[in-house]
Design a protein around this motif. Structure first.
Motif, PDB file in Angstrom:
ATOM      1  N   ASP A   1      16.775   3.443  -9.291  1.00  8.56           N
ATOM      2  CA  ASP A   1      17.338   4.774  -9.412  1.00  8.56           C
ATOM      3  C   ASP A   1      16.511   5.749  -8.577  1.00  8.56           C
ATOM      4  OD1 ASP A   1      18.156   7.251 -10.234  1.00  8.56           O
ATOM      5  OD2 ASP A   1      18.011   6.835 -12.379  1.00  8.56           O
ATOM      6  N   LEU A   2      17.071   6.192  -7.461  1.00  6.32           N
ATOM      7  CA  LEU A   2      16.360   7.144  -6.609  1.00  6.32           C
ATOM      8  C   LEU A   2      17.095   8.463  -6.671  1.00  6.32           C
ATOM      9  CD1 LEU A   2      15.676   4.851  -3.540  1.00  6.32           C
ATOM     10  CD2 LEU A   2      13.955   5.785  -5.077  1.00  6.32           C
ATOM     11  N   GLN A   3      16.585   9.370  -7.429  1.00  5.17           N
ATOM     12  CA  GLN A   3      17.227  10.672  -7.624  1.00  5.17           C
ATOM     13  C   GLN A   3      18.704  10.516  -7.947  1.00  5.17           C
ATOM     14  OE1 GLN A   3      15.508  13.770  -6.773  1.00  5.17           O
ATOM     15  NE2 GLN A   3      14.118  13.242  -5.142  1.00  5.17           N
TER      16      GLN A   3
ATOM     17  N   LEU B   1       7.756  -3.467  -7.267  1.00  2.01           N
ATOM     18  CA  LEU B   1       8.533  -2.312  -7.729  1.00  2.01           C
ATOM     19  C   LEU B   1       7.601  -1.174  -8.128  1.00  2.01           C
ATOM     20  CD1 LEU B   1      11.321  -3.897  -9.969  1.00  2.01           C
ATOM     21  CD2 LEU B   1      11.673  -2.621  -7.859  1.00  2.01           C
ATOM     22  N   LEU B   2       6.551  -1.538  -8.852  1.00  4.26           N
ATOM     23  CA  LEU B   2       5.603  -0.525  -9.314  1.00  4.26           C
ATOM     24  C   LEU B   2       5.013   0.263  -8.142  1.00  4.26           C
ATOM     25  CD1 LEU B   2       3.004  -0.632 -12.018  1.00  4.26           C
ATOM     26  CD2 LEU B   2       2.076  -0.658  -9.752  1.00  4.26           C
ATOM     27  N   MET B   3       4.673  -0.425  -7.074  1.00  7.36           N
ATOM     28  CA  MET B   3       4.105   0.289  -5.920  1.00  7.36           C
ATOM     29  C   MET B   3       5.126   1.270  -5.341  1.00  7.36           C
ATOM     30  SD  MET B   3       1.608  -2.369  -3.928  1.00  7.36           S
ATOM     31  CE  MET B   3       2.702  -3.754  -3.687  1.00  7.36           C
ATOM     32  N   GLU B   4       6.382   0.820  -5.312  1.00  7.62           N
ATOM     33  CA  GLU B   4       7.441   1.706  -4.815  1.00  7.62           C
ATOM     34  C   GLU B   4       7.579   2.935  -5.711  1.00  7.62           C
ATOM     35  OE1 GLU B   4      10.635  -1.392  -3.758  1.00  7.62           O
ATOM     36  OE2 GLU B   4      11.737   0.481  -4.077  1.00  7.62           O
ATOM     37  N   VAL B   5       7.599   2.694  -7.017  1.00 13.52           N
ATOM     38  CA  VAL B   5       7.796   3.792  -7.966  1.00 13.52           C
ATOM     39  C   VAL B   5       6.617   4.763  -7.908  1.00 13.52           C
ATOM     40  CG1 VAL B   5       8.177   4.376 -10.390  1.00 13.52           C
ATOM     41  CG2 VAL B   5       9.261   2.346  -9.448  1.00 13.52           C
ATOM     42  N   ILE B   6       5.397   4.245  -7.792  1.00 11.82           N
ATOM     43  CA  ILE B   6       4.231   5.138  -7.682  1.00 11.82           C
ATOM     44  C   ILE B   6       4.436   6.092  -6.506  1.00 11.82           C
ATOM     45  CG2 ILE B   6       1.768   5.265  -7.091  1.00 11.82           C
ATOM     46  CD1 ILE B   6       1.266   2.745  -8.606  1.00 11.82           C
ATOM     47  N   LYS B   7       4.852   5.527  -5.376  1.00  7.67           N
ATOM     48  CA  LYS B   7       4.999   6.372  -4.180  1.00  7.67           C
ATOM     49  C   LYS B   7       6.098   7.408  -4.377  1.00  7.67           C
ATOM     50  CE  LYS B   7       3.699   2.851  -0.875  1.00  7.67           C
ATOM     51  NZ  LYS B   7       4.325   1.912   0.019  1.00  7.67           N
ATOM     52  N   ASN B   8       7.209   6.986  -4.939  1.00  6.28           N
ATOM     53  CA  ASN B   8       8.323   7.927  -5.125  1.00  6.28           C
ATOM     54  C   ASN B   8       7.982   9.029  -6.116  1.00  6.28           C
ATOM     55  OD1 ASN B   8      10.000   6.647  -3.342  1.00  6.28           O
ATOM     56  ND2 ASN B   8      10.837   5.259  -4.883  1.00  6.28           N
ATOM     57  N   VAL B   9       7.430   8.641  -7.255  1.00  5.44           N
ATOM     58  CA  VAL B   9       7.150   9.642  -8.290  1.00  5.44           C
ATOM     59  C   VAL B   9       6.095  10.634  -7.792  1.00  5.44           C
ATOM     60  CG1 VAL B   9       6.239   9.997 -10.614  1.00  5.44           C
ATOM     61  CG2 VAL B   9       7.880   8.162 -10.194  1.00  5.44           C
ATOM     62  N   ALA B  10       5.110  10.149  -7.044  1.00  8.56           N
ATOM     63  CA  ALA B  10       4.067  11.053  -6.536  1.00  8.56           C
ATOM     64  C   ALA B  10       4.704  12.210  -5.771  1.00  8.56           C
ATOM     65  CB  ALA B  10       3.105  10.279  -5.638  1.00  8.56           C
ATOM     66  N   ARG B  11       5.705  11.891  -4.972  1.00  7.87           N
ATOM     67  CA  ARG B  11       6.354  12.928  -4.159  1.00  7.87           C
ATOM     68  C   ARG B  11       6.987  14.027  -5.011  1.00  7.87           C
ATOM     69  NH1 ARG B  11       5.450  13.985   1.222  1.00  7.87           N
ATOM     70  NH2 ARG B  11       5.081  12.052   2.352  1.00  7.87           N
ATOM     71  N   HIS B  12       7.464  13.665  -6.189  1.00  8.57           N
ATOM     72  CA  HIS B  12       8.062  14.688  -7.065  1.00  8.57           C
ATOM     73  C   HIS B  12       7.042  15.696  -7.538  1.00  8.57           C
ATOM     74  CE1 HIS B  12      11.118  11.443  -8.366  1.00  8.57           C
ATOM     75  NE2 HIS B  12      11.181  11.761  -7.110  1.00  8.57           N
ATOM     76  N   HIS B  13       5.767  15.335  -7.415  1.00 10.53           N
ATOM     77  CA  HIS B  13       4.707  16.223  -7.902  1.00 10.53           C
ATOM     78  C   HIS B  13       3.923  16.805  -6.737  1.00 10.53           C
ATOM     79  CE1 HIS B  13       5.300  14.989 -12.150  1.00 10.53           C
ATOM     80  NE2 HIS B  13       5.843  13.951 -11.540  1.00 10.53           N
ATOM     81  N   GLY B  14       4.527  16.745  -5.541  1.00 15.60           N
ATOM     82  CA  GLY B  14       3.843  17.285  -4.365  1.00 15.60           C
ATOM     83  C   GLY B  14       2.621  16.471  -3.984  1.00 15.60           C
ATOM     84  N   LEU B  15       2.648  15.191  -4.376  1.00 20.13           N
ATOM     85  CA  LEU B  15       1.506  14.319  -4.123  1.00 20.13           C
ATOM     86  C   LEU B  15       1.931  13.157  -3.236  1.00 20.13           C
ATOM     87  CD1 LEU B  15       0.344  14.064  -7.847  1.00 20.13           C
ATOM     88  CD2 LEU B  15      -0.838  15.342  -6.046  1.00 20.13           C
TER      89      LEU B  15
END
Ligand code: ADP
Ligand code: MG
Length: 707
Positions: A145-147, A300-314
């Motif tokens: 689920d990407l946005q 998957l976890l590595m992908e999710v870490i990268k995606n979620v970080a972006r939501h927090h300006g990280l």
């Protein structure tokens, strides 16, 4: 990423596994007979029939569509170390202009991505550059689920038409069969009749850095290579040890909260999180699963870490060494052998019999690690990991095994036919049949060991943070399978099993105890001790990888059906090419950043400094220290330009090695890397000397102490 959840109001139970086509979902949605047949397929006791595939595909499609998915993808793990996917929608147009949503058993079972652009190391001639993906029934499908863009993601194996493995999953699955087969033989010989399947369990601990994205965006090196090729350590590094297990800051806490929820939705068991040693470094651990599933979920976890970080300006940095001067990131691979009758074969038990079995498996791993340490070492060999292993950071590049004092003492006593003296002063006979419950109270941990026994599992700590778990576990499984195969044969042929077990434990320990090291892996004298013990010290990726297809390993992998000689050779080529490719990018970045940014910036500062001095002198002032500073700047600018020229020359000269992957990689390691280091030293010195506002990219201090 996904539809917004109010995490303060949504309970974990509500979302856990909602996007995972888990066993529970299958039990609920598949007809009983189909479910049971699929279970048999997963257990390897039955072949998948088209009828079953048809029913499962339909149920999976309905389930995914209910979750808002419009597309499906066969998700696979080519040898780039990343994952690959190509999306197909479920639509099937009808003559009247409407569409049906369809997903057939055939589409579930097999896909044909245009695979010609994936690395294959010469395995497939271009005229038949086709590969196919095959559904891995043992690893659950998920809806990614990407946005709100949702895709049914099906874990698959990637194979050539002639049956060769083109990915990391196939060999891992083969290695799991190998260890299953050999370990089963061993426990059968020990009298176990209930166990039908043995698997390796893996629990990964994933380290990563987070930095503010505004800094990331200004650093081409981070964006293109994942690490900083220049940068001087800030006044504060990790000396204070104040980050490890420190209080989690609010912004990071919010990030972690969303990360956990996103993982939980996928059925990924995010369990532990904490601040790591270096500033802005963190760790997340998931609960162990079978090696295959853990490998998939960690991707998957590595992908999710990268995606979620972006939501927090990280931005999450998964590279092994994003910053020089502070700790790098690894991925501790906790590994054990489990049975379907509920045993952990690496867990000491309560009864003497269990402990005999435990010691047999334990000493088998000791032998495997001593005999095949090079395979373990090379399974963690990447250009990124070269900055950790063998570079004054834990763990060292020498493979050794940490047992802890209690077990070492027990095994020493067994080897020397001595009774064990317990802490309370009592003597304990170690006749094995009457072996007492182990006093496993000393859980003294050794953080510097590359391969540590931690109570009921081994923790392989060399694995790099950005790496797939597949190769390290493939190597581990094969090495142990080989030793277990010897054990099985000996036990099957023995007149008295228990006597033979005792012989084996004693023999394995005595012949392989050189691999055991309970001391400090950082200590400089360890390298000398290791060398005296004859333990290999493969300090760099190229030398480590050069051994991948050594005759003894080719034979080993062939025997266990894990790699054919051709597959092994192609992998060696690909990994070496990847190494050279990475270094080519990093060297290119250095050239670009030094030539067009750093050196001009230092020159601008020097120019301004010189005009200031001129003005000062016209007033009769005599700048002395400033003159030294200007001279220093000038010298480093000149030296940086010299190094730049040499680096550019090496990048021309390396072309002569093209066509020979090993020679090329050796050239990068031996000739390019040293010049990169010289250039870096001058550019970093310039950064230290130049006034900050002149400097063209964010500093370590910006990146590591701003969150
Ligand atoms: P640490 O003290 O090293 O952080 P933890 O107990 O937190 O150790 O466990 C770290 C990882 O080891 C977790 O992923 C956990 O699920 C995994 N783990 C625990 N037991 C086993 C086991 N028997 N086999 C494989 N992994 C295990
Ligand atoms: Mg650990």
């Amino acid at each position: 990423m996904s539809e917004c959840i109010d995490y303060t109001k949504t309970s974990l139970m509500e979302v856990y596994g909602e996007n995972c086509f888990s066993d529970a979902v299958m039990r609920e949605r598949l007809p009983g007979n189909v479910y049971h047949e699929l279970k048999a397929v997963q257990a390897g006791s039955k072949k998948l029939s088209t009828q079953v595939a048809e029913v499962v595909a339909n149920a999976m499609k309905d389930w995914a569509i209910e979750r808002g998915a419009t597309h499906f993808t066969h998700w696979f793990q080519p040898l780039t170390g990343l994952t690959a996917e190509k999306h197909d929608s479920f639509i099937s147009p009808r003559p009247d202009g409407s569409v049906l949503l369809e997903f057939s058993g055939k589409e579930l079972i097999q896909g044909e991505p245009d695979a010609s652009s994936f690395p294959n190391g010469g395995l497939r001639a271009t005229f038949e550059a086709r590969g196919y993906t095959a559904w891995d029934t043992s690893s659950p499908a998920v809806v990614k689920d990407l946005q709100g863009v949702k895709t049914l993601t099906i874990p698959t194996a990637f194979i050539s038409y002639t049956g060769e493995a083109l990915d990391k999953k196939v060999p891992l699955l083969r290695s799991m069969s190998a260890i299953n087969k050999e370990a089963l033989r061993v426990i059968r010989a020990l009298g176990n009749t209930t166990c039908t399947r043995i698997f390796t369990n893996v629990g990964p601990e994933q380290e990563y850095f987070l930095i503010d994205e505004k800094f990331y965006d200004q650093r081409p090196d981070l964006r293109l290579s994942g690490r900083t090729v220049f940068g001087t350590m800030s006044a504060k590094g990790q000396e204070m040890d104040d980050h490890y297990f420190g209080a989690i800051k609010e912004r990071i806490g919010l990030f972690m909260k969303e990360l956990n929820y996103e993982l939980w939705k996928l059925g990924i068991s995010a369990k532990t999180q904490h601040n790591e040693v270096a500033p802005n470094q963190f760790e997340i651990a998931t609960i162990y699963e079978s090696a295959n599933i853990s490998t998939d979920t960690n991707q998957l976890l590595m992908e999710v870490i990268k995606n979620v970080a972006r939501h927090h300006g990280l931005v999450a940095l998964l590279h092994e060494k994003p910053f020089a001067g502070v700790n790098g990131s690894g991925k501790h691979n906790n590994w054990s052998i489990g049975t379907d009758d509920g045993q952990n074969l690496l867990g000491p038990g309560d009864s003497p019999g269990e402990n005999v079995q435990f010691l047999l498996f334990l000493t088998s791993v000791i032998k495997a690690v001593d005999t095949y340490g090079t395979l373990l070492r090379l399974s963690a060999a990447t250009s990124g990991n070269d900055h950790r292993l063998g570079a004054n950071e834990a763990p060292p590049a020498v493979i050794s095994l940490y047992l802890g004092n209690t077990l070492t003492e027990i095994l020493d006593c067994i080897a020397e036919d001595r009774p064990l003296v317990k802490r309370d002063g009592k003597l304990v006979e170690l006749g094995l049949t009457t072996i007492p419950t182990f006093p496993m109270d000393d859980t003294d941990r050794n953080r510097t060991s590359p391969f540590a026994f931690t109570g009921n599992k081994f923790e392989f700590r060399m694995v790099g943070s950005s790496q797939s778990l597949a190769s390290p576990n493939t190597m581990l499984n094969v090495a142990v399978a080989e030793v277990l195969s010897e054990v099985a044969t000996r036990l099957e042929q023995a007149d008295d099993t228990l006597t033979e077990v005792k012989h084996i434990i004693k023999e394995f320990y005595t012949s392989h105890k050189r691999i055991i090291f309970n001391g400090n892996g950082y200590a400089p004298d360890w390298l000398e001790i290791a060398s005296n013990r004859g333990l290999p010290n493969l300090t760099n990726t190229v030398e480590a990888l050069s051994h991948l297809d050594d005759p003894e390993y080719t034979k080993l992998f062939g025997k266990h059906g894990v790699f054919t000689a051709a597959e092994l050779h192609s992998r060696k080529e690909i990994y070496l090419e990847t190494y050279s490719g990475q270094l080519h990018i990093e060297a290119g970045l250095m050239v670009e950043m030094a030539k067009r940014r750093a050196i001009p910036a230092a020159n601008r500062y020097l120019k301004d400094l010189l005009s200031t001095m001129e003005a000062q002198m016209s007033f009769g002032m005599t700048p002395r220290s400033q003159k030294t500073l200007a001279q220093n700047l000038f010298d480093h600018i000149e030296s940086a330009l010299d190094a730049l020229e040499s680096l550019e020359q090496t990048l021309v000269d390396v072309l002569e090695t093209k066509g020979d992957a090993l020679e090329e990689a050796r050239y990068y390691h031996g000739k390019v890397v040293p010049v990169m280091e010289i250039l870096r030293s001058h550019v970093d010195e310039l950064e230290r000397l130049t006034e900050k506002s002149y400097w063209p990219y964010p500093s370590y201090e910006d990146m590591l102490f701003h969150l």
